[in-house]
Design an enzyme around this catalytic site. Structure first.
Site, mmCIF file in Angstrom:
data_model
loop_
_atom_site.group_PDB
_atom_site.id
_atom_site.type_symbol
_atom_site.label_atom_id
_atom_site.label_comp_id
_atom_site.label_asym_id
_atom_site.label_seq_id
_atom_site.Cartn_x
_atom_site.Cartn_y
_atom_site.Cartn_z
ATOM 1 N N HIS A 31 0.823 -1.222 0.000
ATOM 2 C CA HIS A 31 0.000 0.000 0.000
ATOM 3 C C HIS A 31 0.856 1.271 0.000
ATOM 4 O O HIS A 31 0.336 2.355 -0.272
ATOM 5 C CB HIS A 31 -0.994 -0.003 1.168
ATOM 6 C CG HIS A 31 -0.405 0.258 2.513
ATOM 7 N ND1 HIS A 31 -0.127 -0.743 3.421
ATOM 8 C CD2 HIS A 31 -0.048 1.411 3.126
ATOM 9 C CE1 HIS A 31 0.360 -0.210 4.528
ATOM 10 N NE2 HIS A 31 0.423 1.098 4.379
ATOM 11 N N ASP A 80 0.186 -7.756 1.570
ATOM 12 C CA ASP A 80 0.530 -6.329 1.624
ATOM 13 C C ASP A 80 2.040 -6.125 1.634
ATOM 14 O O ASP A 80 2.576 -5.351 2.436
ATOM 15 C CB ASP A 80 -0.111 -5.660 2.847
ATOM 16 C CG ASP A 80 -0.017 -4.134 2.775
ATOM 17 O OD1 ASP A 80 0.161 -3.594 1.665
ATOM 18 O OD2 ASP A 80 -0.091 -3.487 3.836
ATOM 19 N N SER A 138 4.628 2.786 7.842
ATOM 20 C CA SER A 138 4.280 1.598 7.065
ATOM 21 C C SER A 138 5.455 1.117 6.221
ATOM 22 O O SER A 138 6.091 1.900 5.515
ATOM 23 C CB SER A 138 3.098 1.888 6.145
ATOM 24 O OG SER A 138 1.910 2.023 6.870
#
Length: 400
Positions: free
Chosen positions: A119, A149, A225
């Site tokens: 992402h 992911d 992230s």
């Protein structure tokens, strides 16, 4: 005799004059203070009470906890990168508008391979990597795994890269110390500390299941992230992926990381096949506990109940059965009557986490032996594992 008081006054005045003019200007009075003479506190310019000063003889040493924090940071920081992705959106008049996002990642080898979240770079037309020494490089997206992911990107012809050290995540214990390093809100090189709060299965941002996710109270925020979650030796045990924000776009003390063992399996597939070949049974499942087992009359108080067998998948080819009787768990329909999986290759399967761990030791195309109950009858069924797709069914259960 009358001269004695006059002489005494003159002596006192001379002494006072000497102290205020000679001693004060040479700094001797300050030395007296350091040797225990206490000057007076002041209030509004008036002397009111004693003032005691203590000065350190040397700079204080770091304690053992601080030394460990510093050692982890120094070891891991050169491997952590800032990732900027640029995508093109369209405004109200259909004009192209560049949009930028930021995240983190870490270096895998000296050839420039970098692991991050999918992402972070999803739909990006341009990806740029900034190293800890502030040098910037254009990156190429090699491959992605939306189901986990994860994304693998690469920078070329960069000397003196420092790869991260990868540990293992299957033996993590709740309570052990962890560190997160990344670029929260674009603040590069930020480290936070916490503990492993729990190991649990969660749903990712796109609804994808993340088995055995590492929950931590180390502060993670947007921009973290893709960055590493580290143990106390500075080794990577997970990839920071999301926060439980309860509607606020900032840390709430609950963050999650993808376990590094999952990432290793994905990277192994990348290396061998150029893509992810996640093994799959091609079933939709329902976890079983003692209460449900007793309520519906199952022969075992644990296991994974097959709700649905996907057409043309591995389970259907092996002859496994899905449910035939519809009931409701609250407002959610579930199918009962299917096979109950209780073991794989002799290893007990009591929960979705057990099944995920067992599947992570295999690849698509491997043959496994499932122990199942069909009604009250116990069977052994050989299944050739399929190749999972990146779709996630909208069901209470999970596709595995």
């Amino acid at each position: 005799m009358k001269l004695r008081p006059v002489l005494l006054v003159l002596v006192l005045l001379s002494g006072f004059y000497y102290l205020t003019t000679r001693v004060a200007t040479t700094g001797s009075l300050a030395r007296w203070v350091q040797h225990g003479v206490k000057p007076m506190e002041t209030e509004g310019g008036a002397i009111t009470g004693p003032l005691s000063l203590t000065t350190a003889s040397a700079a204080p040493a770091f304690d053992s906890e601080e030394q460990q924090n510093i050692a982890v940071y120094k070891k891991a920081l050169p491997s952590v990168v800032n990732i900027t992705s640029t995508a093109v959106a369209f405004n109200f008049f259909y004009g192209p508008v560049p949009q930028q996002g930021q995240g983190s990642g870490f270096i895998l080898n000296k050839d420039g391979l970098i692991l991050t979240n999918n992402h972070v770079i999803n739909n990006a037309q341009r990806v740029e990597v900034t190293l800890s020494d502030k040098h910037k490089y254009k990156a190429t997206v090699l491959t992605v795994d939306k189901g986990h992911d994860l994304a693998l990107i690469k920078i070329n012809n960069v000397p003196n890269l420092v790869p991260a050290t990868l540990a293992e995540s299957h033996s993590l214990i709740v309570g052990q110390r962890v560190y997160a390093i990344g670029n929260p809100f674009g603040l590069s090189g930020t480290m936070t500390r916490g503990i492993v709060s729990a190991i649990r299965s969660i749903r990712g941002q796109e609804g994808n299941p993340i088995e055995d996710a590492i929950q931590t109270d180390a502060a993670v925020n947007p921009g973290n992230s893709g960055g590493p979650l580290l143990n106390s030796r500075g080794e990577v045990i997970g990839i920071t992926t999301m926060i439980a924000s309860n509607g606020a776009d900032q840390s709430s003390g609950i963050g999650f990381a993808i376990p590094i063992d999952t990432a290793k399996a994905v990277l192994d597939d990348f290396a061998k096949y150029g893509r992810v070949r996640r093994p799959s049974l091609d079933i939709v499942t329902l976890p079983i506990g003692p209460d449900i087992a007793q309520q519906i009359g199952l022969p075992s108080d644990y296991g994974i109940l097959i709700e649905r067998v996907l057409p043309g998948g591995a389970a259907e080819k092996a002859g496994l059965h899905g449910g035939t009787q519809k009931m409701y768990d609250g407002n959610v329909p579930v199918m009962l009557g299917g096979d109950l999986i209780v073991a794989m290759d002799g290893q007990e399967i009591a929960s979705p986490q057990d099944l995920s761990a067992a599947m992570n030791t295999h690849r698509a195309g491997d043959t496994v032996t499932l122990t199942v109950f069909r009604g009250q009858k116990k069977l052994s069924v050989k299944v050739t594992l399929g190749d999972a797709k990146d779709t996630v069914p909208g069901s209470q259960g999970e596709q595995v």
